[in-house]
Design a protein around this motif. Structure first.
Motif, PDB file in Angstrom:
ATOM      1  N   ILE A   1     -13.461  88.920  42.779  1.00 17.80           N
ATOM      2  CA  ILE A   1     -12.826  90.234  42.748  1.00 17.80           C
ATOM      3  C   ILE A   1     -13.774  91.192  42.045  1.00 17.80           C
TER       4      ILE A   1
ATOM      5  N   PHE B   1     -16.417 104.465  49.868  1.00 12.31           N
ATOM      6  CA  PHE B   1     -15.498 103.693  50.705  1.00 12.31           C
ATOM      7  C   PHE B   1     -16.209 103.300  52.011  1.00 12.31           C
TER       8      PHE B   1
ATOM      9  N   VAL C   1     -11.633  95.235  51.554  1.00  6.91           N
ATOM     10  CA  VAL C   1     -12.070  96.400  50.771  1.00  6.91           C
ATOM     11  C   VAL C   1     -10.853  97.301  50.636  1.00  6.91           C
ATOM     12  N   LEU C   2     -10.469  97.575  49.400  1.00  5.50           N
ATOM     13  CA  LEU C   2      -9.233  98.311  49.139  1.00  5.50           C
ATOM     14  C   LEU C   2      -9.484  99.513  48.250  1.00  5.50           C
ATOM     15  N   GLN C   3      -8.771 100.601  48.550  1.00  5.94           N
ATOM     16  CA  GLN C   3      -8.815 101.806  47.707  1.00  5.94           C
ATOM     17  C   GLN C   3      -7.490 101.924  46.977  1.00  5.94           C
ATOM     18  N   SER C   4      -7.551 102.307  45.702  1.00 10.39           N
ATOM     19  CA  SER C   4      -6.328 102.459  44.919  1.00 10.39           C
ATOM     20  C   SER C   4      -5.480 103.591  45.488  1.00 10.39           C
TER      21      SER C   4
ATOM     22  N   LEU D   1     -11.185 104.640  42.755  1.00  9.10           N
ATOM     23  CA  LEU D   1     -11.160 103.232  42.338  1.00  9.10           C
ATOM     24  C   LEU D   1     -11.019 102.333  43.563  1.00  9.10           C
TER      25      LEU D   1
ATOM     26  N   VAL E   1     -11.382  98.112  45.061  1.00 10.98           N
ATOM     27  CA  VAL E   1     -11.427  96.679  44.747  1.00 10.98           C
ATOM     28  C   VAL E   1     -11.892  95.952  46.005  1.00 10.98           C
TER      29      VAL E   1
ATOM     30  N   ILE F   1     -12.157  92.164  47.477  1.00  9.19           N
ATOM     31  CA  ILE F   1     -11.689  90.797  47.251  1.00  9.19           C
ATOM     32  C   ILE F   1     -12.334  89.890  48.298  1.00  9.19           C
TER      33      ILE F   1
END
Lengths: 93, 93
Positions: free
Chosen positions: B6, B20, B41-44, B50, B52, B54
């Motif tokens: 992570i 992004f 691939v994740l955006q808050s 921000l 993350v 995984i």
């Protein structure tokens, strides 16, 4: 569009194994909740007392319904296992 | 046993969209690397800058090999998009 909920838990001193067991029981409950697409419970390789729970839901409402339906006494019973307020947030791809 | 990596990225001011895009290109590379089982691939939802990432790997060695084989000039070109040193760790279920 699915959403991902990432929660971070810090175990209280000496409670890492118990918290891991509790979180795995939570995984069974969460995974069977309507709208849950996946749930992973992970322990840090570097810090045994650090855990991350990654949940994928079809909507924030499904996550909230699952949370609201979880037996409060079970959640209360787990509180002594937690050493700091859990951190969490929603994410999207 | 699979391991999960992570990583958390904070975009530099005004660079969230570019970061992004870069991370999504990284996802294509990572997902095609030997031993990679998944990559998200994740955006808050709460903080656009921000992100993350995984990754699930069959081993830490596979992750390292993928990292070592990534074109350094592409990584260097992305550095201005990143506002703080990325944070990351390995986890297990």
């Amino acid at each position: 569009m699915s959403i991902t909920r990432i929660n971070e838990f810090q175990a209280a001193d000496g409670k890492a194994a118990d918290l891991f067991t509790f979180l795995k029981s939570l995984k069974t409950y969460i995974s069977s909740s309507p709208g849950c697409e996946s749930c992973e419970v992970l322990q840090s390789n570097d810090n045994d007392s650090l855990f991350v729970v990654i949940e994928v839901w079809d909507s924030a409402d499904s996550h909230k319904a699952s949370l609201d339906n979880y037996p409060q006494e079970d959640m209360a019973a787990a509180m002594p296992l937690i050493g700091a307020p859990p951190k969490g947030g929603f994410y999207h791809s």
